[in-house]
Design a protein around this motif. Sequence first.
Motif, mmCIF file in Angstrom:
data_model
loop_
_atom_site.group_PDB
_atom_site.id
_atom_site.type_symbol
_atom_site.label_atom_id
_atom_site.label_comp_id
_atom_site.label_asym_id
_atom_site.label_seq_id
_atom_site.Cartn_x
_atom_site.Cartn_y
_atom_site.Cartn_z
ATOM 1 N N VAL A 12 0.861 -1.178 0.000
ATOM 2 C CA VAL A 12 0.000 0.000 0.000
ATOM 3 C C VAL A 12 0.899 1.230 0.000
ATOM 4 C CG1 VAL A 12 -1.755 1.277 1.289
ATOM 5 C CG2 VAL A 12 -1.815 -1.222 1.219
ATOM 6 N N VAL A 13 0.571 2.199 -0.862
ATOM 7 C CA VAL A 13 1.381 3.411 -0.977
ATOM 8 C C VAL A 13 0.539 4.634 -0.644
ATOM 9 C CG1 VAL A 13 2.918 2.421 -2.706
ATOM 10 C CG2 VAL A 13 0.895 3.645 -3.450
ATOM 11 N N ARG A 14 1.187 5.660 -0.134
ATOM 12 C CA ARG A 14 0.545 6.957 0.087
ATOM 13 C C ARG A 14 0.794 7.805 -1.143
ATOM 14 N NH1 ARG A 14 2.570 9.793 5.164
ATOM 15 N NH2 ARG A 14 0.813 11.132 4.674
ATOM 16 N N ILE A 15 -0.223 8.495 -1.614
ATOM 17 C CA ILE A 15 -0.098 9.367 -2.776
ATOM 18 C C ILE A 15 -0.109 10.804 -2.273
ATOM 19 C CG2 ILE A 15 -1.159 10.094 -4.945
ATOM 20 C CD1 ILE A 15 -2.269 7.207 -5.126
ATOM 21 N N LEU A 16 0.921 11.549 -2.670
ATOM 22 C CA LEU A 16 1.101 12.925 -2.219
ATOM 23 C C LEU A 16 0.970 13.881 -3.388
ATOM 24 C CD1 LEU A 16 4.338 12.322 -0.108
ATOM 25 C CD2 LEU A 16 1.962 12.109 0.641
ATOM 26 N N ASP A 17 0.584 15.119 -3.087
ATOM 27 C CA ASP A 17 0.575 16.141 -4.130
ATOM 28 C C ASP A 17 1.959 16.782 -4.211
ATOM 29 O OD1 ASP A 17 0.722 17.947 -2.013
ATOM 30 O OD2 ASP A 17 -1.298 18.738 -2.292
ATOM 31 N N ALA A 18 2.116 17.798 -5.041
ATOM 32 C CA ALA A 18 3.419 18.436 -5.251
ATOM 33 C C ALA A 18 3.976 19.076 -3.981
ATOM 34 C CB ALA A 18 3.315 19.482 -6.360
ATOM 35 N N GLU A 19 3.107 19.451 -3.056
ATOM 36 C CA GLU A 19 3.547 20.053 -1.789
ATOM 37 C C GLU A 19 3.793 19.020 -0.696
ATOM 38 O OE1 GLU A 19 0.755 21.485 -3.453
ATOM 39 O OE2 GLU A 19 2.212 22.821 -4.414
ATOM 40 N N GLY A 20 3.592 17.764 -1.012
ATOM 41 C CA GLY A 20 3.817 16.703 -0.042
ATOM 42 C C GLY A 20 2.626 16.390 0.841
ATOM 43 N N GLN A 21 1.453 16.946 0.513
ATOM 44 C CA GLN A 21 0.248 16.682 1.289
ATOM 45 C C GLN A 21 -0.330 15.321 0.895
ATOM 46 O OE1 GLN A 21 -1.086 18.737 3.739
ATOM 47 N NE2 GLN A 21 0.855 19.795 3.451
ATOM 48 N N HIS A 22 -0.754 14.567 1.891
ATOM 49 C CA HIS A 22 -1.351 13.257 1.645
ATOM 50 C C HIS A 22 -2.690 13.430 0.939
ATOM 51 C CE1 HIS A 22 -3.736 9.657 2.996
ATOM 52 N NE2 HIS A 22 -2.718 9.105 2.387
ATOM 53 N N ILE A 23 -2.841 12.790 -0.228
ATOM 54 C CA ILE A 23 -4.046 12.898 -1.045
ATOM 55 C C ILE A 23 -4.895 11.634 -0.944
ATOM 56 C CG2 ILE A 23 -4.889 13.111 -3.425
ATOM 57 C CD1 ILE A 23 -3.737 15.682 -2.278
ATOM 58 N N GLY A 24 -4.224 10.487 -0.903
ATOM 59 C CA GLY A 24 -4.952 9.224 -0.865
ATOM 60 C C GLY A 24 -3.990 8.057 -0.832
ATOM 61 N N LYS A 25 -4.512 6.884 -1.119
ATOM 62 C CA LYS A 25 -3.699 5.667 -1.097
ATOM 63 C C LYS A 25 -3.860 4.904 -2.394
ATOM 64 C CE LYS A 25 -3.777 5.200 3.848
ATOM 65 N NZ LYS A 25 -4.147 4.426 4.998
ATOM 66 N N GLY A 26 -2.938 4.001 -2.626
ATOM 67 C CA GLY A 26 -2.991 3.129 -3.786
ATOM 68 C C GLY A 26 -2.308 1.818 -3.450
ATOM 69 N N ILE A 27 -2.295 0.922 -4.402
ATOM 70 C CA ILE A 27 -1.656 -0.383 -4.233
ATOM 71 C C ILE A 27 -0.608 -0.539 -5.321
ATOM 72 C CG2 ILE A 27 -2.008 -2.882 -4.230
ATOM 73 C CD1 ILE A 27 -4.898 -2.310 -3.367
ATOM 74 N N VAL A 41 -6.098 10.350 -8.127
ATOM 75 C CA VAL A 41 -5.188 10.807 -9.187
ATOM 76 C C VAL A 41 -5.536 12.239 -9.582
ATOM 77 C CG1 VAL A 41 -4.411 10.391 -11.547
ATOM 78 C CG2 VAL A 41 -4.820 8.457 -10.006
ATOM 79 N N ASN A 42 -6.824 12.528 -9.756
ATOM 80 C CA ASN A 42 -7.237 13.883 -10.122
ATOM 81 C C ASN A 42 -6.802 14.906 -9.083
ATOM 82 O OD1 ASN A 42 -8.439 12.971 -12.454
ATOM 83 N ND2 ASN A 42 -10.490 12.913 -11.596
ATOM 84 N N LEU A 43 -6.956 14.590 -7.810
ATOM 85 C CA LEU A 43 -6.530 15.505 -6.754
ATOM 86 C C LEU A 43 -5.016 15.692 -6.758
ATOM 87 C CD1 LEU A 43 -8.774 14.367 -3.770
ATOM 88 C CD2 LEU A 43 -8.827 16.589 -4.921
ATOM 89 N N ALA A 44 -4.273 14.610 -6.911
ATOM 90 C CA ALA A 44 -2.810 14.691 -6.900
ATOM 91 C C ALA A 44 -2.289 15.526 -8.066
ATOM 92 C CB ALA A 44 -2.204 13.292 -6.939
ATOM 93 N N LEU A 45 -2.935 15.422 -9.217
ATOM 94 C CA LEU A 45 -2.498 16.159 -10.406
ATOM 95 C C LEU A 45 -3.208 17.500 -10.556
ATOM 96 C CD1 LEU A 45 -2.343 13.213 -12.962
ATOM 97 C CD2 LEU A 45 -0.460 14.287 -11.721
#
Length: 54
Positions: A12-27, A41-45
Amino acid sequence: MKALAVSAAADVVRILDAEGQHIGKGILVADRHLLSCAHVVNLALRWPRAGHAG
């Protein structure tokens, strides 16, 4: 037909935005591929949410 075996020990991975804020998770499904929900993905990008004004 063969049954699909799924490992419960998936990475399980944490997905971060460009500022390093936690956006969600993935596998993590391969060395360079992960699976997540479209809204994560939409939030991260910073893409607009489909079907929503704003």
